[in-house]
Design an enzyme around this catalytic site. Structure first.
Site, mmCIF file in Angstrom:
data_model
loop_
_atom_site.group_PDB
_atom_site.id
_atom_site.type_symbol
_atom_site.label_atom_id
_atom_site.label_comp_id
_atom_site.label_asym_id
_atom_site.label_seq_id
_atom_site.Cartn_x
_atom_site.Cartn_y
_atom_site.Cartn_z
ATOM 1 N N HIS A 240 0.806 -1.218 0.000
ATOM 2 C CA HIS A 240 0.000 0.000 0.000
ATOM 3 C C HIS A 240 0.842 1.272 0.000
ATOM 4 C CE1 HIS A 240 0.825 -0.792 4.276
ATOM 5 N NE2 HIS A 240 0.788 0.516 4.405
ATOM 6 N N ASN A 241 0.399 2.229 -0.796
ATOM 7 C CA ASN A 241 0.966 3.580 -0.832
ATOM 8 C C ASN A 241 2.416 3.650 -1.314
ATOM 9 O OD1 ASN A 241 -1.093 3.810 1.829
ATOM 10 N ND2 ASN A 241 -1.251 5.429 0.287
#
Length: 346
Positions: A240-241
């Protein structure tokens, strides 16, 4: 395709002035050993020159100054790049399951699909999906709601594009890849995990390629981003991210923990692992199986686990390789010193 057309496409120069050869129809590109009289080939190192002289190929891509004597050569700046460009000229990019939309595909009535899109059997397309011109969707692909896919993309069989993902133009998603998966987002209270829902998605810019069975997790709040021109190999995990920079090359089985930021044109070898919340600067190199736990500036060259400077690692490797002999020498020196002490004490 005529040889002169290939020469023009690769910005090459034919080593001989031969109009008949320039107008020869070329049927493809192949290795030196397998090439026929109507194919061309290439060499990337001078130690293959003798093999190039013996090939049946009509001509061979070489660098300036590499003399093939009687064998026609196409002189280019980078033979490997010329090979890549030429291979694309002969690639069969017709839809694998035909140019039509299969009657066995399941498509929500709200989906917006260009007339020239092909969709294979067993594919499922959710509500409010938008698919651009000339995009090819193979068999058994799952595209969930609110996904946007640009022009000239290719989503191969078995890929899953989860809801809300945004994909640019000319993107290739290989079989088994999952884009927009939940990822490993949990809080632990000492006894059990609490799942953390992710509210972001994934943004994939133009001209990206993602390999088979790779996964790109959606962001917690902001999107996970794959910048334009990146090349991601098979079995890569991007959490994620993360942000993967423009024109990065990532080999198989690399793994990126959450919020890792990779700069532009970074080359990452296989099985490298990145701890979360770190940044790797532009034009860096990361060696195979490297373990990276901190940030590095532009133009870094690192390898090893834990990762250190590449040249320092190489010097350590030489020392480790000679370690048994070094230990034997140290033991001999100690023995000689002990004998000398005994003599002095006497």
């Amino acid at each position: 395709m005529l040889l002169k057309e290939i020469i023009e496409a690769t910005n090459g120069v034919l080593s001989v002035s031969d109009k008949k050869l320039e107008n020869l129809e070329i049927l493809g590109i192949s290795s030196l050993q397998l090439a026929s009289e109507k194919q061309i080939s290439f060499i990337v190192k001078q130690n293959f020159i003798e093999d190039a002289k013996r090939t049946k190929a009509a001509a061979v891509f070489v660098k300036d100054g590499w003399d093939l004597q009687e064998k026609p050569a196409i002189i280019v700046k980078d033979p490997y790049l010329a090979y890549a460009i030429t291979a694309q000229l002969f690639e069969d990019d017709t839809p694998i399951f035909g140019a039509q939309i299969s009657p066995n595909a399941i498509i929500d009535k709200s989906a917006m699909i260009s007339e020239d899109v092909s969709i294979g059997a067993g594919t499922v397309i959710g509500e409010n999906v938008k698919i651009g011109k000339r995009t090819k969707i193979d068999a058994r692909v799952v595209i969930e709601k609110n996904v946007i896919i640009g022009d000239d993309c290719h989503i191969q069989s078995g890929a899953i594009i989860r809801y809300g993902v945004k994909i640019g133009c000319r993107v290739i998603i290989s079989s088994g890849a999952i884009i927009g998966s939940e990822g490993f987002a949990n809080a632990f209270d000492g006894k059990k995990f609490e799942r953390i829902p992710c509210f972001g998605s994934v943004l994939i810019e133009d001209d990206v390629e993602i390999g088979a069975s790779s996964t790109v997790d959606k962001g917690n709040f902001a999107d996970t981003i794959i910048r334009k021109g990146a090349r991601i190999g098979n079995l890569v995990t991007i959490a994620h991210n993360c942000e993967i920079g423009e024109s990065c090359g990532i080999a198989a089985q690399a793994g990126f923990a959450g919020t890792t930021k990779i700069g532009k044109r970074v080359m990452i070898a296989g099985q490298a692992g990145f701890g979360g919340h770190i940044e790797i600067g532009d034009d860096s190199f990361v060696g195979g199986q490297a373990g990276i736990q901190r940030s590095y500036p532009n133009n870094s060259k690192i390898t090893g686990s834990p990762a250190i400077d590449l040249m320092k690692r190489r010097r350590i490797d030489v020392i480790e390789e000679n370690l048994p002999e070094t230990i034997r020498e140290i033991k001999k020196i100690r023995k000689d010193l002990d004998e000398l002490r005994e003599k002095i004490n006497v």
